[in-house]
Scaffold this motif. Structure first.
Motif, PDB file in Angstrom:
ATOM      1  N   LYS A  36      51.865  34.898 -20.832  1.00 36.89           N
ATOM      2  CA  LYS A  36      53.025  35.760 -20.631  1.00 36.89           C
ATOM      3  C   LYS A  36      53.259  35.991 -19.145  1.00 36.89           C
ATOM      4  O   LYS A  36      52.313  36.028 -18.357  1.00 36.89           O
ATOM      5  CB  LYS A  36      52.812  37.124 -21.298  1.00 36.89           C
ATOM      6  N   ARG A  37      54.541  36.159 -18.786  1.00 31.52           N
ATOM      7  CA  ARG A  37      54.898  36.539 -17.421  1.00 31.52           C
ATOM      8  C   ARG A  37      54.999  38.051 -17.385  1.00 31.52           C
ATOM      9  O   ARG A  37      55.734  38.651 -18.164  1.00 31.52           O
ATOM     10  CB  ARG A  37      56.229  35.915 -17.030  1.00 31.52           C
ATOM     11  N   ILE A  38      54.270  38.666 -16.470  1.00 32.37           N
ATOM     12  CA  ILE A  38      54.228  40.123 -16.354  1.00 32.37           C
ATOM     13  C   ILE A  38      54.767  40.517 -14.984  1.00 32.37           C
ATOM     14  O   ILE A  38      54.380  39.936 -13.970  1.00 32.37           O
ATOM     15  CB  ILE A  38      52.788  40.644 -16.560  1.00 32.37           C
ATOM     16  N   TRP A  39      55.651  41.500 -14.976  1.00 30.76           N
ATOM     17  CA  TRP A  39      56.246  41.989 -13.730  1.00 30.76           C
ATOM     18  C   TRP A  39      55.311  43.002 -13.086  1.00 30.76           C
ATOM     19  O   TRP A  39      54.903  43.973 -13.704  1.00 30.76           O
ATOM     20  CB  TRP A  39      57.598  42.615 -14.009  1.00 30.76           C
ATOM     21  N   LEU A  40      54.977  42.772 -11.812  1.00 27.57           N
ATOM     22  CA  LEU A  40      54.166  43.711 -11.045  1.00 27.57           C
ATOM     23  C   LEU A  40      55.065  44.415 -10.038  1.00 27.57           C
ATOM     24  O   LEU A  40      55.530  43.804  -9.070  1.00 27.57           O
ATOM     25  CB  LEU A  40      53.032  42.982 -10.310  1.00 27.57           C
ATOM     26  N   PRO A  41      55.333  45.715 -10.227  1.00 30.19           N
ATOM     27  CA  PRO A  41      56.245  46.410  -9.312  1.00 30.19           C
ATOM     28  C   PRO A  41      55.666  46.622  -7.917  1.00 30.19           C
ATOM     29  O   PRO A  41      56.409  46.680  -6.939  1.00 30.19           O
ATOM     30  CB  PRO A  41      56.498  47.749  -9.998  1.00 30.19           C
ATOM     31  N   GLU A  42      54.339  46.720  -7.794  1.00 30.88           N
ATOM     32  CA  GLU A  42      53.763  46.957  -6.461  1.00 30.88           C
ATOM     33  C   GLU A  42      53.875  45.733  -5.549  1.00 30.88           C
ATOM     34  O   GLU A  42      54.018  45.859  -4.340  1.00 30.88           O
ATOM     35  CB  GLU A  42      52.304  47.417  -6.549  1.00 30.88           C
ATOM     36  N   THR A  43      53.818  44.509  -6.136  1.00 32.83           N
ATOM     37  CA  THR A  43      54.008  43.306  -5.327  1.00 32.83           C
ATOM     38  C   THR A  43      55.426  42.755  -5.446  1.00 32.83           C
ATOM     39  O   THR A  43      55.775  41.809  -4.757  1.00 32.83           O
ATOM     40  CB  THR A  43      53.012  42.209  -5.736  1.00 32.83           C
ATOM     41  N   ASN A  44      56.207  43.341  -6.383  1.00 29.27           N
ATOM     42  CA  ASN A  44      57.600  42.944  -6.594  1.00 29.27           C
ATOM     43  C   ASN A  44      57.709  41.469  -6.964  1.00 29.27           C
ATOM     44  O   ASN A  44      58.544  40.739  -6.433  1.00 29.27           O
ATOM     45  CB  ASN A  44      58.450  43.265  -5.368  1.00 29.27           C
ATOM     46  N   SER A  45      56.846  41.011  -7.907  1.00 34.17           N
ATOM     47  CA  SER A  45      56.850  39.608  -8.301  1.00 34.17           C
ATOM     48  C   SER A  45      56.362  39.458  -9.740  1.00 34.17           C
ATOM     49  O   SER A  45      55.813  40.380 -10.332  1.00 34.17           O
ATOM     50  CB  SER A  45      55.948  38.796  -7.370  1.00 34.17           C
ATOM     51  N   TRP A  46      56.586  38.265 -10.293  1.00 30.96           N
ATOM     52  CA  TRP A  46      56.111  37.914 -11.623  1.00 30.96           C
ATOM     53  C   TRP A  46      54.752  37.235 -11.518  1.00 30.96           C
ATOM     54  O   TRP A  46      54.506  36.467 -10.597  1.00 30.96           O
ATOM     55  CB  TRP A  46      57.076  36.960 -12.309  1.00 30.96           C
ATOM     56  N   VAL A  47      53.878  37.494 -12.503  1.00 36.39           N
ATOM     57  CA  VAL A  47      52.562  36.863 -12.566  1.00 36.39           C
ATOM     58  C   VAL A  47      52.382  36.311 -13.972  1.00 36.39           C
ATOM     59  O   VAL A  47      52.633  37.016 -14.950  1.00 36.39           O
ATOM     60  CB  VAL A  47      51.434  37.878 -12.253  1.00 36.39           C
ATOM     61  N   THR A  48      51.973  35.033 -14.096  1.00 39.02           N
ATOM     62  CA  THR A  48      51.703  34.445 -15.398  1.00 39.02           C
ATOM     63  C   THR A  48      50.234  34.675 -15.733  1.00 39.02           C
ATOM     64  O   THR A  48      49.352  34.312 -14.963  1.00 39.02           O
ATOM     65  CB  THR A  48      52.021  32.939 -15.399  1.00 39.02           C
ATOM     66  N   MET A  49      49.995  35.295 -16.897  1.00 40.33           N
ATOM     67  CA  MET A  49      48.629  35.627 -17.305  1.00 40.33           C
ATOM     68  C   MET A  49      48.382  35.152 -18.724  1.00 40.33           C
ATOM     69  O   MET A  49      49.305  35.068 -19.529  1.00 40.33           O
ATOM     70  CB  MET A  49      48.401  37.135 -17.256  1.00 40.33           C
ATOM     71  N   THR A  50      47.121  34.836 -19.026  1.00 43.29           N
ATOM     72  CA  THR A  50      46.688  34.598 -20.391  1.00 43.29           C
ATOM     73  C   THR A  50      46.167  35.918 -20.907  1.00 43.29           C
ATOM     74  O   THR A  50      45.145  36.415 -20.443  1.00 43.29           O
ATOM     75  CB  THR A  50      45.574  33.520 -20.427  1.00 43.29           C
ATOM     76  N   ILE A  51      46.887  36.514 -21.874  1.00 45.42           N
ATOM     77  CA  ILE A  51      46.637  37.896 -22.243  1.00 45.42           C
ATOM     78  C   ILE A  51      46.694  38.033 -23.765  1.00 45.42           C
ATOM     79  O   ILE A  51      47.453  37.328 -24.423  1.00 45.42           O
ATOM     80  CB  ILE A  51      47.674  38.806 -21.545  1.00 45.42           C
ATOM     81  N   SER A  52      45.877  38.931 -24.300  1.00 45.09           N
ATOM     82  CA  SER A  52      45.941  39.216 -25.733  1.00 45.09           C
ATOM     83  C   SER A  52      47.126  40.135 -25.993  1.00 45.09           C
ATOM     84  O   SER A  52      47.533  40.916 -25.135  1.00 45.09           O
ATOM     85  CB  SER A  52      44.647  39.866 -26.226  1.00 45.09           C
TER      86      SER A  52
END
Length: 63
Positions: A36-52
């Motif tokens: 899933k792509r998760i939005w990180l507001p502190e870095t103002n960017s998207w991060v792709t993670m393998t997440i349950s």
């Protein structure tokens, strides 16, 4: 990397598959792991993670 959640660290559970004659064979019960792509507001960017999906639900839970 295999099926492992990057937040909670959960991967799989060992169990038995039991036949009608009660013969038991080992099996793995995998948790619901997705990329899933998760939005990180502190870095103002998207991060792709393998997440349950349980961890994803807890991330976006309204307090």
């Amino acid at each position: 990397m295999g099926k492992k959640c990057q937040i909670t660290g959960k991967n799989f559970n060992n169990g038995y598959s039991v036949s009608h004659s009660h013969k038991r064979t080992k099996k793995k019960q995998y948790s619901n792991i997705q990329k899933k792509r998760i939005w990180l507001p502190e870095t103002n960017s998207w991060v792709t993670m393998t997440i349950s999906m349980k961890a994803l639900k807890s991330l976006y839970r309204v307090k």
